[in-house]
Design a protein around this motif. Structure first.
Motif, PDB file in Angstrom:
ATOM      1  N   GLY A 229     -24.455  24.589 -11.918  1.00 52.05           N
ATOM      2  CA  GLY A 229     -23.557  23.864 -12.799  1.00 52.05           C
ATOM      3  C   GLY A 229     -22.147  23.774 -12.275  1.00 52.05           C
ATOM      4  N   LEU A 230     -21.960  23.898 -10.952  1.00 51.90           N
ATOM      5  CA  LEU A 230     -20.627  23.887 -10.356  1.00 51.90           C
ATOM      6  C   LEU A 230     -20.382  22.570  -9.634  1.00 51.90           C
ATOM      7  CD1 LEU A 230     -20.642  27.467  -8.772  1.00 51.90           C
ATOM      8  CD2 LEU A 230     -19.771  26.800 -11.014  1.00 51.90           C
ATOM      9  N   SER A 231     -19.194  22.018  -9.814  1.00 54.51           N
ATOM     10  CA  SER A 231     -18.778  20.874  -9.001  1.00 54.51           C
ATOM     11  C   SER A 231     -18.413  21.393  -7.617  1.00 54.51           C
ATOM     12  CB  SER A 231     -17.574  20.184  -9.638  1.00 54.51           C
ATOM     13  OG  SER A 231     -17.872  19.761 -10.958  1.00 54.51           O
ATOM     14  N   LEU A 232     -18.808  20.670  -6.583  1.00 59.24           N
ATOM     15  CA  LEU A 232     -18.571  21.180  -5.242  1.00 59.24           C
ATOM     16  C   LEU A 232     -18.468  20.051  -4.238  1.00 59.24           C
ATOM     17  CD1 LEU A 232     -21.789  22.419  -3.447  1.00 59.24           C
ATOM     18  CD2 LEU A 232     -21.908  21.169  -5.594  1.00 59.24           C
ATOM     19  N   GLN A 233     -17.903  20.387  -3.105  1.00 58.32           N
ATOM     20  CA  GLN A 233     -17.872  19.543  -1.925  1.00 58.32           C
ATOM     21  C   GLN A 233     -17.970  20.454  -0.713  1.00 58.32           C
ATOM     22  OE1 GLN A 233     -17.958  16.123  -1.626  1.00 58.32           O
ATOM     23  NE2 GLN A 233     -18.302  16.633   0.515  1.00 58.32           N
ATOM     24  N   ILE A 234     -18.800  20.097   0.251  1.00 61.80           N
ATOM     25  CA  ILE A 234     -19.066  20.929   1.420  1.00 61.80           C
ATOM     26  C   ILE A 234     -18.703  20.146   2.673  1.00 61.80           C
ATOM     27  CG2 ILE A 234     -20.858  22.113   2.764  1.00 61.80           C
ATOM     28  CD1 ILE A 234     -22.363  22.594   0.211  1.00 61.80           C
ATOM     29  N   ALA A 235     -18.104  20.834   3.640  1.00 69.80           N
ATOM     30  CA  ALA A 235     -17.826  20.249   4.950  1.00 69.80           C
ATOM     31  C   ALA A 235     -18.054  21.311   6.013  1.00 69.80           C
ATOM     32  CB  ALA A 235     -16.398  19.716   5.036  1.00 69.80           C
ATOM     33  N   VAL A 236     -18.511  20.887   7.181  1.00 74.88           N
ATOM     34  CA  VAL A 236     -18.742  21.782   8.302  1.00 74.88           C
ATOM     35  C   VAL A 236     -18.089  21.193   9.535  1.00 74.88           C
ATOM     36  CG1 VAL A 236     -20.974  20.703   8.820  1.00 74.88           C
ATOM     37  CG2 VAL A 236     -20.492  23.003   9.680  1.00 74.88           C
ATOM     38  N   ALA A 237     -17.451  22.050  10.333  1.00 71.76           N
ATOM     39  CA  ALA A 237     -16.757  21.614  11.546  1.00 71.76           C
ATOM     40  C   ALA A 237     -16.690  22.787  12.515  1.00 71.76           C
ATOM     41  CB  ALA A 237     -15.367  21.085  11.214  1.00 71.76           C
ATOM     42  N   ASP A 238     -16.103  22.527  13.677  1.00 72.09           N
ATOM     43  CA  ASP A 238     -15.966  23.578  14.684  1.00 72.09           C
ATOM     44  C   ASP A 238     -14.888  24.585  14.321  1.00 72.09           C
ATOM     45  OD1 ASP A 238     -17.910  22.289  16.078  1.00 72.09           O
ATOM     46  OD2 ASP A 238     -16.586  21.380  17.558  1.00 72.09           O
ATOM     47  N   THR A 239     -13.921  24.196  13.502  1.00 67.41           N
ATOM     48  CA  THR A 239     -12.832  25.086  13.132  1.00 67.41           C
ATOM     49  C   THR A 239     -12.769  25.211  11.620  1.00 67.41           C
ATOM     50  OG1 THR A 239     -11.160  23.338  12.998  1.00 67.41           O
ATOM     51  CG2 THR A 239     -11.535  24.351  15.156  1.00 67.41           C
ATOM     52  N   ALA A 240     -12.256  26.362  11.173  1.00 67.74           N
ATOM     53  CA  ALA A 240     -12.130  26.580   9.735  1.00 67.74           C
ATOM     54  C   ALA A 240     -11.125  25.603   9.125  1.00 67.74           C
ATOM     55  CB  ALA A 240     -11.714  28.024   9.462  1.00 67.74           C
ATOM     56  N   GLY A 241     -10.028  25.326   9.832  1.00 63.57           N
ATOM     57  CA  GLY A 241      -9.023  24.418   9.302  1.00 63.57           C
ATOM     58  C   GLY A 241      -9.538  23.005   9.128  1.00 63.57           C
ATOM     59  N   CYS A 242     -10.325  22.533  10.074  1.00 62.60           N
ATOM     60  CA  CYS A 242     -10.875  21.183   9.967  1.00 62.60           C
ATOM     61  C   CYS A 242     -11.894  21.108   8.836  1.00 62.60           C
ATOM     62  CB  CYS A 242     -11.510  20.769  11.293  1.00 62.60           C
ATOM     63  SG  CYS A 242     -12.164  19.085  11.310  1.00 62.60           S
ATOM     64  N   ALA A 243     -12.746  22.128   8.703  1.00 59.00           N
ATOM     65  CA  ALA A 243     -13.727  22.133   7.620  1.00 59.00           C
ATOM     66  C   ALA A 243     -13.036  22.181   6.265  1.00 59.00           C
ATOM     67  CB  ALA A 243     -14.669  23.319   7.786  1.00 59.00           C
ATOM     68  N   HIS A 244     -11.991  22.993   6.157  1.00 56.75           N
ATOM     69  CA  HIS A 244     -11.235  23.094   4.904  1.00 56.75           C
ATOM     70  C   HIS A 244     -10.617  21.747   4.540  1.00 56.75           C
ATOM     71  CE1 HIS A 244      -7.853  24.161   2.252  1.00 56.75           C
ATOM     72  NE2 HIS A 244      -8.524  25.251   1.952  1.00 56.75           N
ATOM     73  N   ALA A 245     -10.034  21.074   5.509  1.00 54.08           N
ATOM     74  CA  ALA A 245      -9.392  19.788   5.249  1.00 54.08           C
ATOM     75  C   ALA A 245     -10.405  18.718   4.874  1.00 54.08           C
ATOM     76  CB  ALA A 245      -8.596  19.363   6.491  1.00 54.08           C
ATOM     77  N   ALA A 246     -11.540  18.677   5.570  1.00 56.50           N
ATOM     78  CA  ALA A 246     -12.552  17.655   5.284  1.00 56.50           C
ATOM     79  C   ALA A 246     -13.172  17.859   3.911  1.00 56.50           C
ATOM     80  CB  ALA A 246     -13.626  17.672   6.365  1.00 56.50           C
ATOM     81  N   ALA A 247     -13.379  19.114   3.518  1.00 53.45           N
ATOM     82  CA  ALA A 247     -13.990  19.378   2.219  1.00 53.45           C
ATOM     83  C   ALA A 247     -13.093  18.926   1.073  1.00 53.45           C
ATOM     84  CB  ALA A 247     -14.301  20.862   2.082  1.00 53.45           C
ATOM     85  N   ARG A 248     -11.784  18.918   1.277  1.00 56.45           N
ATOM     86  CA  ARG A 248     -10.852  18.606   0.191  1.00 56.45           C
ATOM     87  C   ARG A 248     -10.254  17.215   0.275  1.00 56.45           C
ATOM     88  NH1 ARG A 248     -11.585  23.646   1.011  1.00 56.45           N
ATOM     89  NH2 ARG A 248     -11.188  25.243  -0.588  1.00 56.45           N
TER      90      ARG A 248
END
Length: 515
Positions: free
Chosen positions: A141-160
């Motif tokens: 029951g959670l709203s979510l968005q997932i992203a995967v990348a080579d770096t944590a910063g890129c994954a964080h930015a893409a997910a948001r």
């Protein structure tokens, strides 16, 4: 190559409260009442977090509750619980760590980090892992968005900042190109710095990449380029894994960093003995172990092994762990190692069993299964088990290697050791309608039959619901065992009884070969 997943929960606070109050979003057309959390601010209450419905009505964080009620008079307001939100994130991280990766950590206030390097093979592919993660978290029951990348910063930015209804995948090596197109707010900078950059004309990250660093660092400090370098991968961003403190664990720190496989294997042996001692004192056995390698640059890498049967033999556990050392990149050196029994279960000891095991002779099947599973994957190991069925293709079930016995016994009728996934048509020459074939052609090759036995008639399973026998007329097969001139033994069948055309077309097929 490192692969990091960022799990973004945009409405974590309100979604958690709805689960706590047992008010999940209904499946009907009527939307739920909008919900926000509030915090005090200089004698007034302001919105700390919003649900999806409140956000769609125009309610934003930082807005006063009075103004928010003007947008939605039926608004539900609950006091914010930041400590409970963080505790819930930790529990969610422990759940994800048990299923997807040993390196999982909360990303407060509304996300998780998952380092899935080397973990995709468990789900057959990275895409399958992300799909499973997305499906299970959404089922909470959670709203979510997932992203995967080579770096944590890129994954964080893409997910948001890359809205999508499915996981966003930044292909390996494409993180620099992907991060360049995003706004500067994706770098996790303070809002004042973001506003200052926009006043200077910096809207996208690609403008920062090519700009001189000196003037910007003098005005905004080191944080700007630290976040930029972390997103680009030129500066490491470690993820400190989270695991329950009550689990059996052992740690070794080193005066000098280690970099050779032999040195790491020696430490693994020492850690395995420590863990085995803790398990023995607690009366438990291990089913899964996670070994963490802490590098001098702050990064943490991990390997995970599982056992087919419960074990606390330090030599066996160390052997399984040492076989995975090649997947670890020591970089400039390993400064510490931690071994955690991520999954353990209680197994009461028995003196009689111990004496019996001492005198037992023969191969150690669980150890063999562990060794093979450690190399080829747990899903690649299966054993054949009998299943009650009149049709050959349904009479064998594939079970895990050490699954308990089902209680079924094999049929006394001779069956080939190798069965085709689907019967293949063959051209046959037979003297009489019920006589064994004298010659058949399979895959453009001619086989001359010297002797045969049959027929053995199988008439299908008319009682099956939803099966072929339940939807069509009764299927009849006449099976023959034949031996060719070259010594091969095959299993052929003719479809139909020769009287009722509905039972089959009287065509011949090959279904398997005997050893």
């Amino acid at each position: 190559m490192r692969r990091v997943v960022s799990l973004f929960l945009p409405h974590w606070s309100t979604d958690r409260l709805r689960r706590k109050m047992r008010k999940p979003q209904p499946d009907g057309s009527a939307p739920p009442r909008p919900l926000v959390t509030a915090i005090p601010d200089h004698g007034r209450r302001i919105v700390a977090a919003t649900c999806r419905e409140a956000q769609m009505l125009g309610i934003q964080t930082g807005m006063t509750i009075t103004k928010a009620r003007a947008f939605a008079p039926e608004l539900d307001v609950v006091d914010a619980e930041p400590e409970a939100d963080l505790d819930g994130l930790r529990r969610l991280a422990l759940w994800a760590g048990a299923r997807y990766s040993p390196v999982v950590a909360p990303d407060p206030p509304d996300g998780l980090w998952l380092d899935i390097t080397g973990c995709a093979a468990i789900f057959s592919s990275e895409r399958a892992l992300l799909k499973d993660l997305h499906r299970r978290v959404a089922a909470f029951g959670l709203s979510l968005q997932i992203a995967v990348a080579d770096t944590a910063g890129c994954a964080h930015a893409a997910a948001r900042h890359v809205p999508a209804g499915r996981p966003v995948t930044v292909e390996p090596g494409a993180h620099r190109k992907a991060i360049a197109l995003l706004p500067v707010s994706a770098l996790r900078l303070p809002s004042a710095d973001v506003e200052g950059l926009r006043k200077l004309g910096f809207e996208r990250i690609e403008q920062l990449i090519g700009s001189p660093r000196g003037p910007l660092a003098k005005r905004f400090g080191r944080e700007l380029h630290r976040r930029l370098d972390q997103a680009l991968g030129t500066l490491p961003e470690p993820i400190e894994p989270l695991f329950p403190e009550e689990l059996p664990q052992a740690r070794r720190g080193f005066m000098e960093p280690l970099a050779t496989a032999d040195a790491l294997a020696q430490v693994i042996g020492d850690l395995a003995h420590d863990i085995a001692g803790q398990l023995n004192r607690a009366g438990t056995v291990a089913r899964r172990l996670d070994c963490y390698f802490h590098r001098v640059d702050g990064q943490t890498q991990a390997i995970r092994i599982g056992t087919a049967s419960p074990s606390r033999d330090p030599r066996h556990l160390a052997k399984l762990l040492a076989a995975r050392i090649e997947s670890i990149d020591p970089g400039l050196g390993i400064e510490a190692m931690t071994l955690v029994a991520a999954l353990a279960e209680r197994q009461p000891g028995s003196q009689a069993d111990a004496l019996e095991n001492i005198g037992r002779r023969g191969p150690d099947l669980p150890a063999l299964v562990d060794t093979l599973a450690n190399r080829f994957g747990q899903r690649a190991l299966q054993r054949a088990a009998p299943r009650p069925s009149a049709m050959p293709e349904r009479s064998v079930a594939a079970l895990p290697a050490l699954a308990p016995e089902t209680g079924e016994s094999w049929s006394d009728w001779p069956r080939p050791s190798r069965m085709l996934a689907r019967p293949e048509p063959v051209d046959v020459v037979a003297l009489l309608p019920d006589d064994a074939p004298r010659l058949f052609i399979w895959r453009r090759k001619r086989y001359r039959v010297t002797q045969g036995d049959g027929p053995e008639r199988l008439q299908g399973e008319w009682w099956r619901e939803g099966g072929i026998e339940g939807e069509t007329h009764l299927t009849v097969r006449d099976y023959y065992q034949v031996e060719t001139k070259t010594g091969g033994r095959y299993w052929l069948f003719r479809l139909g009884d020769g009287v009722n055309p509905a039972t089959g077309s009287m065509r011949w097929f090959i279904h398997g070969a005997f050893a």
